[in-house]
Design a protein around this motif. Sequence first.
Motif, PDB file in Angstrom:
ATOM      1  N   ARG A 110       1.047  -1.293   0.086  1.00 61.15           N
ATOM      2  CA  ARG A 110       0.092  -0.184  -0.007  1.00 61.15           C
ATOM      3  C   ARG A 110       0.780   1.391   0.285  1.00 61.15           C
ATOM      4  O   ARG A 110      -0.021   2.417  -0.095  1.00 61.15           O
ATOM      5  CB  ARG A 110      -1.151  -0.131   1.283  1.00 61.15           C
ATOM      6  CG  ARG A 110      -1.741  -1.193   0.935  1.00 61.15           C
ATOM      7  CD  ARG A 110      -2.125  -1.699   2.655  1.00 61.15           C
ATOM      8  NE  ARG A 110      -3.607  -0.212   3.398  1.00 61.15           N
ATOM      9  CZ  ARG A 110      -3.785   0.022   4.506  1.00 61.15           C
ATOM     10  NH1 ARG A 110      -3.639  -0.929   5.409  1.00 61.15           N
ATOM     11  NH2 ARG A 110      -4.365   0.184   5.062  1.00 61.15           N
ATOM     12  N   ASP A 111       2.101   0.988  -0.299  1.00 59.58           N
ATOM     13  CA  ASP A 111       2.531   2.566  -0.085  1.00 59.58           C
ATOM     14  C   ASP A 111       2.949   3.093  -0.843  1.00 59.58           C
ATOM     15  O   ASP A 111       2.905   3.970  -0.964  1.00 59.58           O
ATOM     16  CB  ASP A 111       4.302   1.357   0.420  1.00 59.58           C
ATOM     17  CG  ASP A 111       4.656   1.780   2.065  1.00 59.58           C
ATOM     18  OD1 ASP A 111       4.280   0.911   2.697  1.00 59.58           O
ATOM     19  OD2 ASP A 111       5.900   0.671   1.937  1.00 59.58           O
ATOM     20  N   ALA A 112       3.421   2.836  -2.486  1.00 62.94           N
ATOM     21  CA  ALA A 112       2.152   3.304  -3.478  1.00 62.94           C
ATOM     22  C   ALA A 112       1.475   4.378  -3.188  1.00 62.94           C
ATOM     23  O   ALA A 112       1.780   5.540  -4.024  1.00 62.94           O
ATOM     24  CB  ALA A 112       2.740   2.976  -4.797  1.00 62.94           C
ATOM     25  N   ALA A 113       0.408   3.948  -2.338  1.00 64.91           N
ATOM     26  CA  ALA A 113      -0.634   5.027  -2.596  1.00 64.91           C
ATOM     27  C   ALA A 113      -0.692   5.946  -1.190  1.00 64.91           C
ATOM     28  O   ALA A 113      -1.468   7.030  -1.710  1.00 64.91           O
ATOM     29  CB  ALA A 113      -1.440   4.291  -2.590  1.00 64.91           C
ATOM     30  N   ARG A 114       0.515   5.559  -0.419  1.00 68.35           N
ATOM     31  CA  ARG A 114       0.173   6.081   1.073  1.00 68.35           C
ATOM     32  C   ARG A 114       1.383   7.298   1.255  1.00 68.35           C
ATOM     33  O   ARG A 114       0.998   7.752   2.005  1.00 68.35           O
ATOM     34  CB  ARG A 114       0.011   4.837   2.255  1.00 68.35           C
ATOM     35  CG  ARG A 114      -1.189   4.574   2.041  1.00 68.35           C
ATOM     36  CD  ARG A 114      -2.020   3.187   3.085  1.00 68.35           C
ATOM     37  NE  ARG A 114      -2.667   4.534   4.223  1.00 68.35           N
ATOM     38  CZ  ARG A 114      -3.021   3.979   5.300  1.00 68.35           C
ATOM     39  NH1 ARG A 114      -2.753   2.632   5.748  1.00 68.35           N
ATOM     40  NH2 ARG A 114      -3.343   4.906   6.165  1.00 68.35           N
ATOM     41  N   HIS A 115       2.344   7.139   0.256  1.00 67.67           N
ATOM     42  CA  HIS A 115       3.037   8.247   0.056  1.00 67.67           C
ATOM     43  C   HIS A 115       3.809   8.101   2.177  1.00 67.67           C
ATOM     44  O   HIS A 115       3.766   9.578   2.263  1.00 67.67           O
ATOM     45  CB  HIS A 115       2.678   8.991   0.172  1.00 67.67           C
ATOM     46  CG  HIS A 115       2.600   9.535  -1.506  1.00 67.67           C
ATOM     47  ND1 HIS A 115       3.174   9.163  -2.538  1.00 67.67           N
ATOM     48  CD2 HIS A 115       1.468   9.604  -2.296  1.00 67.67           C
ATOM     49  CE1 HIS A 115       2.557   8.990  -3.855  1.00 67.67           C
ATOM     50  NE2 HIS A 115       1.506   9.345  -3.172  1.00 67.67           N
ATOM     51  N   PRO A 116       3.611   6.853   3.083  1.00 65.00           N
ATOM     52  CA  PRO A 116       4.321   6.763   3.711  1.00 65.00           C
ATOM     53  C   PRO A 116       5.656   7.995   4.507  1.00 65.00           C
ATOM     54  O   PRO A 116       5.091   8.705   5.477  1.00 65.00           O
ATOM     55  CB  PRO A 116       4.128   5.435   4.330  1.00 65.00           C
ATOM     56  CG  PRO A 116       4.456   4.944   3.597  1.00 65.00           C
ATOM     57  CD  PRO A 116       3.660   5.562   2.500  1.00 65.00           C
ATOM     58  N   ALA A 117       6.008   7.913   3.545  1.00 62.69           N
ATOM     59  CA  ALA A 117       8.000   8.590   3.822  1.00 62.69           C
ATOM     60  C   ALA A 117       7.546  10.397   4.109  1.00 62.69           C
ATOM     61  O   ALA A 117       8.418  10.872   4.175  1.00 62.69           O
ATOM     62  CB  ALA A 117       8.821   8.091   3.368  1.00 62.69           C
ATOM     63  N   GLU A 118       6.953  11.025   3.149  1.00 69.21           N
ATOM     64  CA  GLU A 118       6.655  12.017   2.573  1.00 69.21           C
ATOM     65  C   GLU A 118       5.573  12.673   3.515  1.00 69.21           C
ATOM     66  O   GLU A 118       5.563  13.834   3.687  1.00 69.21           O
ATOM     67  CB  GLU A 118       5.988  11.573   0.873  1.00 69.21           C
ATOM     68  CG  GLU A 118       7.022  11.513  -0.059  1.00 69.21           C
ATOM     69  CD  GLU A 118       7.222  10.412  -0.249  1.00 69.21           C
ATOM     70  OE1 GLU A 118       8.132  10.089  -1.230  1.00 69.21           O
ATOM     71  OE2 GLU A 118       6.608   9.730   0.681  1.00 69.21           O
ATOM     72  N   ILE A 119       4.569  12.010   3.642  1.00 67.55           N
ATOM     73  CA  ILE A 119       3.347  11.725   5.512  1.00 67.55           C
ATOM     74  C   ILE A 119       4.851  12.024   6.123  1.00 67.55           C
ATOM     75  O   ILE A 119       3.933  13.177   7.278  1.00 67.55           O
ATOM     76  CB  ILE A 119       2.490  11.187   5.003  1.00 67.55           C
ATOM     77  CG1 ILE A 119       1.327  11.045   3.533  1.00 67.55           C
ATOM     78  CG2 ILE A 119       1.778  11.026   6.239  1.00 67.55           C
ATOM     79  CD1 ILE A 119       0.611  11.922   3.737  1.00 67.55           C
ATOM     80  N   LEU A 120       5.037  11.909   6.864  1.00 64.67           N
ATOM     81  CA  LEU A 120       5.417  11.345   8.499  1.00 64.67           C
ATOM     82  C   LEU A 120       6.776  12.302   7.749  1.00 64.67           C
ATOM     83  O   LEU A 120       7.141  13.331   9.131  1.00 64.67           O
ATOM     84  CB  LEU A 120       7.112  10.485   8.527  1.00 64.67           C
ATOM     85  CG  LEU A 120       5.211   9.172   9.139  1.00 64.67           C
ATOM     86  CD1 LEU A 120       6.297   7.854   8.998  1.00 64.67           C
ATOM     87  CD2 LEU A 120       4.065   9.433   9.537  1.00 64.67           C
ATOM     88  N   ALA A 121       7.380  13.030   6.983  1.00 66.57           N
ATOM     89  CA  ALA A 121       8.663  14.061   6.952  1.00 66.57           C
ATOM     90  C   ALA A 121       7.437  15.312   6.568  1.00 66.57           C
ATOM     91  O   ALA A 121       8.028  16.229   7.254  1.00 66.57           O
ATOM     92  CB  ALA A 121       8.482  13.731   5.265  1.00 66.57           C
ATOM     93  N   PHE A 122       6.393  15.704   5.884  1.00 62.44           N
ATOM     94  CA  PHE A 122       5.765  16.227   6.477  1.00 62.44           C
ATOM     95  C   PHE A 122       5.143  17.052   7.935  1.00 62.44           C
ATOM     96  O   PHE A 122       5.410  17.631   8.434  1.00 62.44           O
ATOM     97  CB  PHE A 122       3.930  16.401   5.104  1.00 62.44           C
ATOM     98  CG  PHE A 122       3.679  17.508   5.535  1.00 62.44           C
ATOM     99  CD1 PHE A 122       3.336  19.200   5.373  1.00 62.44           C
ATOM    100  CD2 PHE A 122       2.078  17.433   6.534  1.00 62.44           C
ATOM    101  CE1 PHE A 122       2.279  19.401   4.858  1.00 62.44           C
ATOM    102  CE2 PHE A 122       1.179  18.252   6.503  1.00 62.44           C
ATOM    103  CZ  PHE A 122       1.379  19.733   5.610  1.00 62.44           C
ATOM    104  N   ALA A 123       5.079  15.976   8.378  1.00 60.55           N
ATOM    105  CA  ALA A 123       4.662  15.991  10.521  1.00 60.55           C
ATOM    106  C   ALA A 123       6.249  16.295  10.768  1.00 60.55           C
ATOM    107  O   ALA A 123       5.452  16.445  12.487  1.00 60.55           O
ATOM    108  CB  ALA A 123       4.014  14.651  10.498  1.00 60.55           C
ATOM    109  N   GLY A 124       7.382  16.174  10.249  1.00 59.26           N
ATOM    110  CA  GLY A 124       7.902  16.306  10.722  1.00 59.26           C
ATOM    111  C   GLY A 124       9.137  15.253  12.050  1.00 59.26           C
ATOM    112  O   GLY A 124       9.206  15.641  12.856  1.00 59.26           O
ATOM    113  N   VAL A 125       8.398  14.235  11.838  1.00 60.02           N
ATOM    114  CA  VAL A 125       8.880  13.153  12.693  1.00 60.02           C
ATOM    115  C   VAL A 125      10.181  12.791  12.671  1.00 60.02           C
ATOM    116  O   VAL A 125      11.435  12.871  11.496  1.00 60.02           O
ATOM    117  CB  VAL A 125       8.336  11.478  12.106  1.00 60.02           C
ATOM    118  CG1 VAL A 125       9.011  10.672  13.014  1.00 60.02           C
ATOM    119  CG2 VAL A 125       7.049  12.001  12.344  1.00 60.02           C
TER     120      VAL A 125
END
Length: 252
Positions: free
Chosen positions: A47-62
Amino acid sequence: MAYRFTLPLAGVLAIALATTAVAGSDVPDNLLSAVANPARPEAQRARDAARHPAEILAFAGVKTGDKVGDFLMGGGYFTRILSGAVGPTGKVYAFQADEFISFMADYGKWQDETAKFAPNIVPVRSSIGVFATPEPVDLIFTAQNYHDLHLGRATPEQIAAINKRLYAALKPGGVLLVIDHYAADGSGDRDSSKLHRIDIAMVKAELEAAGFKLEGQSDLLRNPADPRTASVFDPAIQGKTDQFVLKFRKPK
């Protein structure tokens, strides 16, 4: 979802909003390696290609060492990634509500399975109305769950009390990251129960009323081809819905 809440009733400056799509080259290594971890379940990795988890967490600032609350963790997709992202010096408090587990036992099973993934994942269970983390956290993360507060089992006062608990769990300066499915503009929570969608304006208004400041909004999960009129579980749109990503901050 037909569970019942058991909830207690207790409970301006303009800002420039960053509408951001984080480029892959801007994603820190700790996030890339967390997503690439081969120990993650294959069904989740698909599901990673659709959910963009790395980019999402970068946006969150983790960051490495962060303490994170995964609010309504579901099947643990983001819990596992957050675990790798914060590393052994960090913690992920994986919250599953008693109401969800009562509705469907799999929620408890998924929490138990996820907690075995890494020692820095700490399972937390309670009624959603008394949500708390064992210590103040740097980030509260919730994906595709905020609309569940609006299924008709909780009053506006109860929802406001839950949002105050999210606020209280964060350190001053901490971030609340909310992902959910777009409903039609101006629809409020009309479609939350039937379509599992919510109006972005309602989310912003409720969380700002709890004290949060909206800091940014990402287009990473936008899909303008979604007419926002079908259930998110409709096979024609499932996994491809138009979603918003909102970044709020608790003032210092």
